[in-house]
Design a protein around this motif. Structure first.
Motif, PDB file in Angstrom:
ATOM      1  N   LEU A  88       6.443   8.939  -1.040  1.00 44.09           N
ATOM      2  CA  LEU A  88       7.280   9.266  -0.062  1.00 44.09           C
ATOM      3  C   LEU A  88       8.866   9.170  -0.508  1.00 44.09           C
ATOM      4  CD1 LEU A  88       5.609   7.970   3.352  1.00 44.09           C
ATOM      5  CD2 LEU A  88       5.526  10.259   2.408  1.00 44.09           C
ATOM      6  N   ILE A 141      11.559   7.488  -0.151  1.00 41.04           N
ATOM      7  CA  ILE A 141      12.080   6.357   0.473  1.00 41.04           C
ATOM      8  C   ILE A 141      13.374   5.658  -0.284  1.00 41.04           C
ATOM      9  CG2 ILE A 141      10.221   5.815   1.819  1.00 41.04           C
ATOM     10  CD1 ILE A 141       9.503   3.591  -0.349  1.00 41.04           C
ATOM     11  N   GLU A 145       8.450  -0.710  -5.596  1.00 39.60           N
ATOM     12  CA  GLU A 145       9.030   0.192  -4.423  1.00 39.60           C
ATOM     13  C   GLU A 145       8.414   1.504  -4.542  1.00 39.60           C
ATOM     14  OE1 GLU A 145      13.565  -1.777  -3.697  1.00 39.60           O
ATOM     15  OE2 GLU A 145      13.285  -0.071  -4.978  1.00 39.60           O
ATOM     16  N   LEU A 174       4.880   1.149  -3.423  1.00 37.93           N
ATOM     17  CA  LEU A 174       4.833   1.264  -1.831  1.00 37.93           C
ATOM     18  C   LEU A 174       5.048   2.662  -1.489  1.00 37.93           C
ATOM     19  CD1 LEU A 174       5.117  -0.166   0.797  1.00 37.93           C
ATOM     20  CD2 LEU A 174       7.540  -0.360   0.427  1.00 37.93           C
ATOM     21  N   SER A 175       5.909   3.491  -1.828  1.00 33.22           N
ATOM     22  CA  SER A 175       5.976   4.768  -1.615  1.00 33.22           C
ATOM     23  C   SER A 175       4.969   5.792  -2.033  1.00 33.22           C
ATOM     24  CB  SER A 175       7.190   5.463  -2.310  1.00 33.22           C
ATOM     25  OG  SER A 175       6.964   5.884  -3.629  1.00 33.22           O
ATOM     26  N   ALA A 180       2.235   4.425   0.851  1.00 33.44           N
ATOM     27  CA  ALA A 180       2.424   5.178   2.147  1.00 33.44           C
ATOM     28  C   ALA A 180       1.990   6.736   2.163  1.00 33.44           C
ATOM     29  CB  ALA A 180       3.786   5.000   2.429  1.00 33.44           C
ATOM     30  N   GLU A 181       2.441   7.249   1.121  1.00 33.72           N
ATOM     31  CA  GLU A 181       1.958   8.720   1.051  1.00 33.72           C
ATOM     32  C   GLU A 181       0.541   8.905   0.897  1.00 33.72           C
ATOM     33  OE1 GLU A 181       4.053  12.535  -1.082  1.00 33.72           O
ATOM     34  OE2 GLU A 181       2.785  11.002  -2.573  1.00 33.72           O
ATOM     35  N   VAL A 226      -1.715   6.941   2.410  1.00 28.88           N
ATOM     36  CA  VAL A 226      -2.003   6.776   3.737  1.00 28.88           C
ATOM     37  C   VAL A 226      -1.940   7.850   4.727  1.00 28.88           C
ATOM     38  CG1 VAL A 226      -2.049   5.199   5.642  1.00 28.88           C
ATOM     39  CG2 VAL A 226      -2.174   4.231   3.397  1.00 28.88           C
ATOM     40  N   GLN A 227      -0.525   8.338   4.499  1.00 27.73           N
ATOM     41  CA  GLN A 227      -0.182   9.504   5.374  1.00 27.73           C
ATOM     42  C   GLN A 227      -1.139  10.762   5.186  1.00 27.73           C
ATOM     43  OE1 GLN A 227       3.338  12.089   4.617  1.00 27.73           O
ATOM     44  NE2 GLN A 227       4.059  11.047   6.145  1.00 27.73           N
TER      45      GLN A 227
END
Length: 240
Positions: free
Chosen positions: A212, A214, A221, A224-225, A228-229, A231-232
Motif C-alpha cells: 500500500l 504509505i 516499513e 508493513l505496507s 497491509a495490502e 490483508v486488504q
C-alpha cells in the motif's frame, strides 16, 4: 461411514480445508453436513434444494476461512463453521524485507515460507523465525504448492528469480501476488511476461509496485505496507 466429527478431526490433522453447515432455525434443526472447497459434500440437510443453497453459501466463507451465521430462503438459518489451515505467505528472496515481513506475518497468523536459490541470502541465521526456508529456484519451489489461500511476495528485484516465480503464481489460484520494484521496473516486467503470452487480465493480478502507498522507506516499513495490502486483498477480495 465417517461421522462429521471424524471428518473434522481428519481435515484438521491433515490440514485440509473443510466447512460444516448446521441448521439452527426454520428447517430441520440440528441437521449437519460438511463440504470441501471443491464442493464435495458429506451428508445433507434433508432437502436437496436447501442442501444446494447451503453449499453455495458456505463455499465463499470456506475460501476465506470465515465462520458465520447465514440466512437462507425462505427463512432458514444455518451456521457455517470453517476449519482451515493457516494461510501461507511465500516470500521469494531472502532479503531484509523478507526478514521483517515474515516476523509481521506470523503475528497475524500466516504460515511463512522464504525461497531463494542464493545460499548466501537464504541462511538459517537470517530466517530462524520462518516456518520453512527453501534453497531452490522459485519456480521449482512454488510448483504445486499455491492454493486460493496463498500469497506470494516477489522481492529479489532480480528478473532471473522474480519472473519464474511470477509465471508459476499467475498460473495458480493464489489470492495475492505482489512484486517489488519501481513503476518503471514493473512496466518492463509486465512487458516481458506479456511477450510470453500472459494476458492483460492475468497480469493485472500482480500488485506492483508491491504494498500500500504509505510512504514506506525502511525494510520494516515496506514489510508493513506489503502485509497491509495482503490483508486488504484477503478481506475485500479485490484490488486496492
Amino acid at each position: 461411514m465417517s461421522t462429521i466429527y471424524e471428518l473434522i478431526r481428519e481435515a484438521v490433522r491433515n490440514e485440509r480445508p473443510l466447512a460444516t453447515i448446521t441448521v439452527l432455525a426454520g428447517g430441520p434443526v440440528g441437521a449437519k453436513m460438511a463440504v470441501t472447497p471443491a464442493g464435495q459434500t458429506f451428508g445433507d440437510l434433508g432437502d436437496a434444494a436447501l442442501t444446494a443453497q447451503a453449499v453455495q453459501a458456505a463455499l465463499p466463507l470456506l475460501m476465506q476461512g470465515e465462520t458465520q451465521t447465514v440466512t437462507l430462503a425462505p427463512d432458514v438459518t444455518v451456521f457455517v463453521e470453517s476449519f482451515v489451515p493457516p494461510p501461507t505467505l511465500f516470500m521469494v528472496g531472502g532479503v531484509h524485507i523478507s526478514m521483517a515481513l515474515a516476523a509481521l506475518a506470523k503475528v497475524v497468523g500466516f504460515r511463512t515460507v522464504v525461497i531463494d536459490a542464493r545460499e548466501a541470502f537464504a541462511t538459517s541465521e537470517r530466517f530462524a523465525h520462518v516456518d520453512e526456508l527453501i534453497i531452490a529456484w522459485p519456480d521449482e519451489a512454488l510448483a504445486g504448492r499455491l492454493d486460493a489461500r496463498s500469497s506470494v511476495a516477489v522481492l529479489t528485484h532480480d528478473p532471473k528469480l522474480d519472473d519464474p516465480a511470477l509465471r508459476v503464481a499467475l498460473r495458480s489460484p493464489a489470492r495475492y501476488i505482489g512484486a517489488l520494484g519501481s513503476p518503471k521496473t514493473h512496466a518492463r516486467r509486465l512487458e516481458r511476461l506479456a511477450a510470453e503470452g500472459f494476458t492483460a487480465e492475468e497480469l493485472a493480478r500482480i500488485h506492483g509496485p508491491i504494498g500500500l502507498p504509505i510512504g514506506a522507506k525502511t525494510p520494516e516499513e515496506i514489510a508493513l505496507s506489503i502485509l497491509a495490502e495482503i490483508v486488504q486483498v484477503a478481506r475485500r477480495g479485490s484490488r486496492a
